[in-house]
Design a protein around this motif. Structure first.
Motif, mmCIF file in Angstrom:
data_model
loop_
_atom_site.group_PDB
_atom_site.id
_atom_site.type_symbol
_atom_site.label_atom_id
_atom_site.label_comp_id
_atom_site.label_asym_id
_atom_site.label_seq_id
_atom_site.Cartn_x
_atom_site.Cartn_y
_atom_site.Cartn_z
ATOM 1 N N PRO A 196 0.791 -1.241 0.000
ATOM 2 C CA PRO A 196 0.000 0.000 0.000
ATOM 3 C C PRO A 196 0.816 1.280 0.000
ATOM 4 O O PRO A 196 0.297 2.339 -0.367
ATOM 5 C CB PRO A 196 -0.838 -0.116 1.286
ATOM 6 C CG PRO A 196 -0.134 -1.130 2.128
ATOM 7 C CD PRO A 196 0.537 -2.071 1.186
ATOM 8 N N ASP A 197 2.093 1.212 0.410
ATOM 9 C CA ASP A 197 2.923 2.421 0.463
ATOM 10 C C ASP A 197 3.912 2.520 -0.698
ATOM 11 O O ASP A 197 4.812 3.372 -0.669
ATOM 12 C CB ASP A 197 3.689 2.470 1.794
ATOM 13 C CG ASP A 197 2.755 2.569 2.995
ATOM 14 O OD1 ASP A 197 1.681 3.190 2.838
ATOM 15 O OD2 ASP A 197 3.086 2.024 4.057
ATOM 16 N N ASN A 198 3.761 1.667 -1.706
ATOM 17 C CA ASN A 198 4.674 1.695 -2.850
ATOM 18 C C ASN A 198 4.432 2.967 -3.677
ATOM 19 O O ASN A 198 3.321 3.182 -4.177
ATOM 20 C CB ASN A 198 4.459 0.451 -3.720
ATOM 21 C CG ASN A 198 5.439 0.372 -4.871
ATOM 22 O OD1 ASN A 198 5.455 1.233 -5.754
ATOM 23 N ND2 ASN A 198 6.254 -0.665 -4.889
ATOM 24 N N PRO A 199 5.445 3.834 -3.819
ATOM 25 C CA PRO A 199 5.242 5.105 -4.540
ATOM 26 C C PRO A 199 4.817 4.912 -5.996
ATOM 27 O O PRO A 199 3.950 5.642 -6.494
ATOM 28 C CB PRO A 199 6.619 5.787 -4.457
ATOM 29 C CG PRO A 199 7.286 5.150 -3.288
ATOM 30 C CD PRO A 199 6.804 3.740 -3.256
ATOM 31 N N ASP A 200 5.416 3.932 -6.677
ATOM 32 C CA ASP A 200 5.106 3.705 -8.087
ATOM 33 C C ASP A 200 3.663 3.236 -8.257
ATOM 34 O O ASP A 200 2.945 3.708 -9.154
ATOM 35 C CB ASP A 200 6.071 2.674 -8.675
ATOM 36 C CG ASP A 200 5.837 2.448 -10.159
ATOM 37 O OD1 ASP A 200 5.906 3.429 -10.921
ATOM 38 O OD2 ASP A 200 5.579 1.296 -10.563
ATOM 39 N N PHE A 201 3.214 2.323 -7.393
ATOM 40 C CA PHE A 201 1.848 1.821 -7.491
ATOM 41 C C PHE A 201 0.849 2.937 -7.199
ATOM 42 O O PHE A 201 -0.195 3.038 -7.853
ATOM 43 C CB PHE A 201 1.617 0.661 -6.521
ATOM 44 C CG PHE A 201 2.536 -0.529 -6.705
ATOM 45 C CD1 PHE A 201 3.357 -0.640 -7.822
ATOM 46 C CD2 PHE A 201 2.585 -1.541 -5.749
ATOM 47 C CE1 PHE A 201 4.200 -1.731 -7.986
ATOM 48 C CE2 PHE A 201 3.419 -2.633 -5.901
ATOM 49 C CZ PHE A 201 4.233 -2.725 -7.013
ATOM 50 N N ASN A 202 1.153 3.765 -6.213
ATOM 51 C CA ASN A 202 0.270 4.883 -5.880
ATOM 52 C C ASN A 202 0.224 5.911 -7.004
ATOM 53 O O ASN A 202 -0.829 6.501 -7.271
ATOM 54 C CB ASN A 202 0.714 5.542 -4.575
ATOM 55 C CG ASN A 202 0.173 4.831 -3.347
ATOM 56 O OD1 ASN A 202 -0.977 5.034 -2.964
ATOM 57 N ND2 ASN A 202 0.990 3.977 -2.742
ATOM 58 N N ALA A 203 1.368 6.128 -7.656
ATOM 59 C CA ALA A 203 1.399 7.048 -8.803
ATOM 60 C C ALA A 203 0.508 6.536 -9.926
ATOM 61 O O ALA A 203 -0.303 7.283 -10.503
ATOM 62 C CB ALA A 203 2.833 7.225 -9.291
ATOM 63 N N GLY A 204 0.640 5.252 -10.226
ATOM 64 C CA GLY A 204 -0.184 4.652 -11.277
ATOM 65 C C GLY A 204 -1.664 4.725 -10.952
ATOM 66 O O GLY A 204 -2.498 5.048 -11.814
#
Length: 505
Positions: A196-204
């Motif tokens: 849940p805190d992955n920057p790339d996944f949150n950006a996507g």
């Protein structure tokens, strides 16, 4: 011939040779079918249903190459999708070269988990070799994926569900346009369940939500709550100025432009030479009305990525805006207007040439021709796009809206404008274009009727508009008035009876 055994008229040795060939052929077919079954289980671009008719391949390839040049940390997924695009362009050798570069990037950035990070790359390898009829090499890569999946998961025969694969699929879906935004959002949601805190996944996820809202707003759907998603992505990675710019644009839409502009200024400080950010910054200033500043930023971005379709489109819109502003002045400088029109036409024609599925650009180009009183050319562009078989329903409704406006305001034909507005209403999809057509035709007919210029036909037509929009009571009132003026019209009588029955049943 002596010493030769025959069966019928065929020598036995020849029959045995034929049987052997048939057996090998059958075995080869079984092996090929088995390989295809294994290929379909892989998680890669070839199994994600990314259709080339939804993108301009040339424009997409240029976008990916630009991204590779400016965003090194994401080269793995860029080279992977580039390999798929090369395959779609029938350049399989070039596709293999892209995959080798993806492998190099994996070894450089993920030396401790090469196998895990290579699953999509190996899947693409297998499919490309399969299409090249190099089946042994295809099988080698299938086996590499299967062996790695067995080590990583107990569910060896199912598609492996790794968060980074969900994310890579999400990014690929975003690249293929509006048909895929909902699926992209779902992919990032799945990736975020694990990290849940992955920057790339949150950006996507933030980008997917923004795109859905952008497209949903144009197509009449409910807005998606992307503001919090974008804020979360910015918190996790303040260096990602693409997300910063989208957050600014979202705030601008919410009439919080001053707050949004602070993010744009911050981005200009952090990445003054990053073309993806610059194009969004220009978009922000164009929407703010500072068109000269927008053009200045776009031209800077164009020196970095000269082939960008997005930049050409934005420049075309900026020059069109300048023309409309000049035409509002008392003394319109003719040469300056003509020069701006030529600039707008050049950029918008470039968009259509490079990306023929950029359908809204056709209406933009036609509107520029109309501003220059080049009505025949405007008509040609409208007809060209309306006759396309691949024009989606929602976008066709929007084209009808612009074509209706062209007929109404430039060709001074209210009847043709009404015809095309209603053509949009007759299409069932609830879209932005349909909504705009509904508003336009209701306003046009109501004003005619109020000014006493409207006749039974106009009142009956307004009844049809209400009927198509589900406003049954308003439609009934219109048809009654139309029949009072034209008692012999069967069309109005039949429509009235149908409506009354639908209400009473």
């Amino acid at each position: 011939m002596e010493g030769t055994t025959t069966v019928g008229n065929t020598p036995l040795s020849l029959r045995l040779l034929k049987t052997s060939k048939q057996r090998r052929k059958t075995m080869s077919t079984i092996s090929k079918d088995s390989l295809k079954t294994s290929l379909l289980k892989l998680e890669c671009h070839f199994t994600w249903t990314l259709l080339k008719e939804h993108v301009g391949l040339e424009a997409l390839e240029e976008t990916i190459l630009d991204h590779i040049k400016f965003v090194v940390e994401y080269n793995i997924r860029d080279y992977n999708i580039l390999s798929y695009v090369c395959h779609l362009k029938n350049s399989n050798e070039e596709a293999l070269r892209s995959l080798r570069k993806a492998e190099e990037a994996i070894q450089k950035h993920h030396p401790g988990e090469i196998a895990r990070r290579s699953l999509v790359t190996w899947g693409n390898y297998a499919w490309i070799y399969y299409h090249m009829q190099r089946y042994e090499e295809a099988q080698t890569y299938v086996s590499k994926v299967e062996d790695t999946c067995k080590k990583l998961s107990s569910a060896a025969h199912r598609k492996i569900q790794l968060p980074e694969i969900y994310a890579e699929q999400g990014w690929a879906l975003l690249r293929f346009g509006n048909h895929y935004f909902e699926r992209a959002k779902n992919c990032f949601e799945n990736a975020l369940k694990s990290e849940p805190d992955n920057p790339d996944f949150n950006a996507g996820y933030g980008i997917a939500m923004y795109r859905l809202e952008d497209w949903g707003g144009r197509n009449g759907d409910e807005f998606t709550p992307c503001l919090e998603a974008l804020k979360r992505a910015v918190e996790l990675n303040p260096k990602d100025t693409t997300i910063l710019a989208l957050l600014a644009l979202k705030l601008q839409r919410l009439h919080r432009g001053d707050e949004g502009e602070k993010y744009i200024e911050e981005g200009l400080q952090k990445t003054p030479d990053f073309p993806v950010f610059l194009r969004y910054a220009a978009n922000f200033y164009r929407k703010k009305g500072e068109v000269n500043k927008a053009v200045e930023i776009l031209k800077k971005a164009q020196t970095l990525t000269p082939n960008s379709v997005f930049l050409h489109h934005q420049l075309g819109l900026c020059y069109r805006f300048k023309v409309t502003q000049l035409k509002k002045t008392r003394f319109t400088p003719r040469e300056e207007v003509e020069n701006l029109i030529q600039h707008a036409i050049f950029h918008l024609k470039t968009v259509i040439d490079k990306k023929p599925v950029f359908f809204s650009a056709y209406a933009d180009l036609a509107s520029v021709y109309a501003l220059g009183k080049r009505y025949e050319e405007a008509e040609e562009i409208f007809q060209e796009v309306l006759q396309r078989n691949d024009l989606p329903c929602g976008e066709k409704q929007e084209i009808y809206f612009h074509y209706g406006n062209f007929q109404h305001f430039h060709m001074k034909s209210e009847s043709k404008a009404i015809k095309y507005y209603i053509a949009s209403l007759k299409m069932e999809k609830d879209s932005y274009g349909r909504k705009k057509c509904s508003e336009a035709v209701e306003k046009l007919l109501t004003e005619k009727i109020k000014s006493s210029l409207g006749d039974a036909t106009d009142i009956g037509t307004l009844g049809l508009v209400y009927k198509l929009n589900g406003k049954k009571q308003e439609a009934i009132e219109c048809y009654k008035k139309a029949i009072a003026l034209d008692p012999n019209c069967e069309e109005y009588q039949n429509a009235l009876v149908e409506l009354q029955l639908s209400i009473s049943s």
